[in-house]
Design a protein around this motif. Structure first.
Motif, PDB file in Angstrom:
ATOM      1  N   LEU A   1       0.829  -1.204   0.000  1.00 14.02           N
ATOM      2  CA  LEU A   1       0.000   0.000   0.000  1.00 14.02           C
ATOM      3  C   LEU A   1       0.868   1.260   0.000  1.00 14.02           C
ATOM      4  CD1 LEU A   1      -2.751   1.357   0.074  1.00 14.02           C
ATOM      5  CD2 LEU A   1      -2.785   0.997   2.558  1.00 14.02           C
ATOM      6  N   ALA A   2       1.944   1.260   0.750  1.00 12.47           N
ATOM      7  CA  ALA A   2       2.858   2.408   0.774  1.00 12.47           C
ATOM      8  C   ALA A   2       3.458   2.635  -0.611  1.00 12.47           C
ATOM      9  CB  ALA A   2       3.964   2.184   1.809  1.00 12.47           C
ATOM     10  N   GLU A   3       3.791   1.557  -1.302  1.00 14.27           N
ATOM     11  CA  GLU A   3       4.314   1.678  -2.665  1.00 14.27           C
ATOM     12  C   GLU A   3       3.254   2.271  -3.593  1.00 14.27           C
ATOM     13  OE1 GLU A   3       5.696  -2.265  -3.584  1.00 14.27           O
ATOM     14  OE2 GLU A   3       7.401  -2.085  -2.210  1.00 14.27           O
ATOM     15  N   LEU A   4       1.998   1.864  -3.420  1.00 14.61           N
ATOM     16  CA  LEU A   4       0.904   2.424  -4.207  1.00 14.61           C
ATOM     17  C   LEU A   4       0.759   3.924  -3.939  1.00 14.61           C
ATOM     18  CD1 LEU A   4      -1.578   2.003  -6.101  1.00 14.61           C
ATOM     19  CD2 LEU A   4      -2.905   1.639  -4.022  1.00 14.61           C
ATOM     20  N   ILE A   5       0.853   4.320  -2.675  1.00 15.99           N
ATOM     21  CA  ILE A   5       0.739   5.738  -2.306  1.00 15.99           C
ATOM     22  C   ILE A   5       1.839   6.546  -2.988  1.00 15.99           C
ATOM     23  CG2 ILE A   5       0.971   7.381  -0.395  1.00 15.99           C
ATOM     24  CD1 ILE A   5      -0.401   5.228   1.389  1.00 15.99           C
ATOM     25  N   VAL A   6       3.075   6.086  -2.878  1.00 17.56           N
ATOM     26  CA  VAL A   6       4.210   6.803  -3.472  1.00 17.56           C
ATOM     27  C   VAL A   6       4.051   6.898  -4.987  1.00 17.56           C
ATOM     28  CG1 VAL A   6       6.710   6.683  -3.890  1.00 17.56           C
ATOM     29  CG2 VAL A   6       5.805   6.285  -1.595  1.00 17.56           C
TER      30      VAL A   6
ATOM     31  N   THR B   1      -4.318   2.135   9.346  1.00 17.43           N
ATOM     32  CA  THR B   1      -5.789   2.145   9.339  1.00 17.43           C
ATOM     33  C   THR B   1      -6.329   2.020   7.916  1.00 17.43           C
ATOM     34  OG1 THR B   1      -5.870   4.583   9.351  1.00 17.43           O
ATOM     35  CG2 THR B   1      -6.010   3.459  11.487  1.00 17.43           C
ATOM     36  N   LEU B   2      -5.628   2.591   6.947  1.00 19.92           N
ATOM     37  CA  LEU B   2      -6.063   2.470   5.556  1.00 19.92           C
ATOM     38  C   LEU B   2      -5.922   1.034   5.079  1.00 19.92           C
ATOM     39  CD1 LEU B   2      -7.145   3.829   3.039  1.00 19.92           C
ATOM     40  CD2 LEU B   2      -4.808   4.496   2.452  1.00 19.92           C
ATOM     41  N   ASN B   3      -4.824   0.403   5.436  1.00 21.38           N
ATOM     42  CA  ASN B   3      -4.629  -1.003   5.080  1.00 21.38           C
ATOM     43  C   ASN B   3      -5.698  -1.878   5.723  1.00 21.38           C
ATOM     44  OD1 ASN B   3      -2.911  -3.207   3.934  1.00 21.38           O
ATOM     45  ND2 ASN B   3      -2.834  -3.763   6.091  1.00 21.38           N
ATOM     46  N   ALA B   4      -6.011  -1.632   6.984  1.00 21.43           N
ATOM     47  CA  ALA B   4      -7.049  -2.421   7.672  1.00 21.43           C
ATOM     48  C   ALA B   4      -8.397  -2.244   6.993  1.00 21.43           C
ATOM     49  CB  ALA B   4      -7.137  -2.002   9.140  1.00 21.43           C
ATOM     50  N   TYR B   5      -8.726  -1.013   6.595  1.00 17.30           N
ATOM     51  CA  TYR B   5      -9.990  -0.744   5.908  1.00 17.30           C
ATOM     52  C   TYR B   5     -10.053  -1.522   4.591  1.00 17.30           C
ATOM     53  CZ  TYR B   5     -13.864   1.730   3.747  1.00 17.30           C
ATOM     54  OH  TYR B   5     -15.057   2.012   3.121  1.00 17.30           O
ATOM     55  N   ILE B   6      -8.968  -1.499   3.842  1.00 15.04           N
ATOM     56  CA  ILE B   6      -8.928  -2.224   2.560  1.00 15.04           C
ATOM     57  C   ILE B   6      -9.088  -3.720   2.799  1.00 15.04           C
ATOM     58  CG2 ILE B   6      -7.439  -2.850   0.615  1.00 15.04           C
ATOM     59  CD1 ILE B   6      -6.271   0.052   0.859  1.00 15.04           C
ATOM     60  N   MET B   7      -8.376  -4.265   3.771  1.00 14.29           N
ATOM     61  CA  MET B   7      -8.460  -5.690   4.054  1.00 14.29           C
ATOM     62  C   MET B   7      -9.876  -6.107   4.487  1.00 14.29           C
ATOM     63  SD  MET B   7      -5.556  -6.958   3.281  1.00 14.29           S
ATOM     64  CE  MET B   7      -5.199  -5.694   2.058  1.00 14.29           C
ATOM     65  N   GLN B   8     -10.544  -5.250   5.253  1.00 16.16           N
ATOM     66  CA  GLN B   8     -11.901  -5.545   5.708  1.00 16.16           C
ATOM     67  C   GLN B   8     -12.927  -5.491   4.580  1.00 16.16           C
ATOM     68  OE1 GLN B   8     -12.599  -2.705   8.802  1.00 16.16           O
ATOM     69  NE2 GLN B   8     -11.436  -3.831  10.318  1.00 16.16           N
ATOM     70  N   ASN B   9     -12.624  -4.729   3.530  1.00 16.83           N
ATOM     71  CA  ASN B   9     -13.599  -4.513   2.468  1.00 16.83           C
ATOM     72  C   ASN B   9     -13.269  -5.230   1.167  1.00 16.83           C
ATOM     73  OD1 ASN B   9     -15.692  -2.466   3.511  1.00 16.83           O
ATOM     74  ND2 ASN B   9     -13.739  -1.683   4.232  1.00 16.83           N
ATOM     75  N   THR B  10     -12.290  -6.120   1.209  1.00 21.42           N
ATOM     76  CA  THR B  10     -12.002  -6.978   0.063  1.00 21.42           C
ATOM     77  C   THR B  10     -12.265  -8.415   0.483  1.00 21.42           C
ATOM     78  OG1 THR B  10      -9.642  -7.095   0.664  1.00 21.42           O
ATOM     79  CG2 THR B  10     -10.275  -5.469  -0.989  1.00 21.42           C
ATOM     80  N   SER B  11     -12.664  -9.200  -0.503  1.00 24.22           N
ATOM     81  CA  SER B  11     -12.956 -10.590  -0.142  1.00 24.22           C
ATOM     82  C   SER B  11     -12.002 -11.558  -0.781  1.00 24.22           C
ATOM     83  CB  SER B  11     -14.369 -10.979  -0.519  1.00 24.22           C
ATOM     84  OG  SER B  11     -14.813 -10.380  -1.687  1.00 24.22           O
TER      85      SER B  11
END
Length: 97
Positions: free
Chosen positions: A20-25, A87-97
């Motif tokens: 995710l950090a790589e995606l942000i950069v 928190t952004l990573n946790a949100y993504i993990m919770q909302n992907t299946s």
């Protein structure tokens, strides 16, 4: 008292956070910081990484494309989700299946 080296160890990125950090950069064309330098619990906006509302829109688009999830502007949890890398990573993990 926590020393700088100890803080870095406490905030070690997980594999998903690194991705995710790589995606942000990449998505935001950040030239002054590498993905490894984004501490998981440091703020993404304001005094932390210094992102702004335009960055949030660009980042939301990149996340939607990469993870195939819809980020809803009216979601009460969205501001909290974009608080830190963790928190952004946790949100993504919770909302992907």
């Amino acid at each position: 008292m926590i020393l700088k080296g100890q803080k870095a160890k406490m905030q070690k990125q997980t594999k998903q956070e690194q991705e995710l950090a790589e995606l942000i950069v990449e998505a935001l064309n950040l030239e002054d910081i590498s993905a490894e330098e984004i501490m998981p619990e440091d703020p993404l906006f304001g005094d932390g990484l210094g992102l702004d509302s335009i960055d949030a829109l660009e980042l939301a688009l990149a996340i939607t494309q990469k993870y195939a999830i819809q980020l809803k502007a009216d979601d009460q949890n969205m501001k909290e989700a974009f608080g830190t890398l963790r928190t952004l990573n946790a949100y993504i993990m919770q909302n992907t299946s």
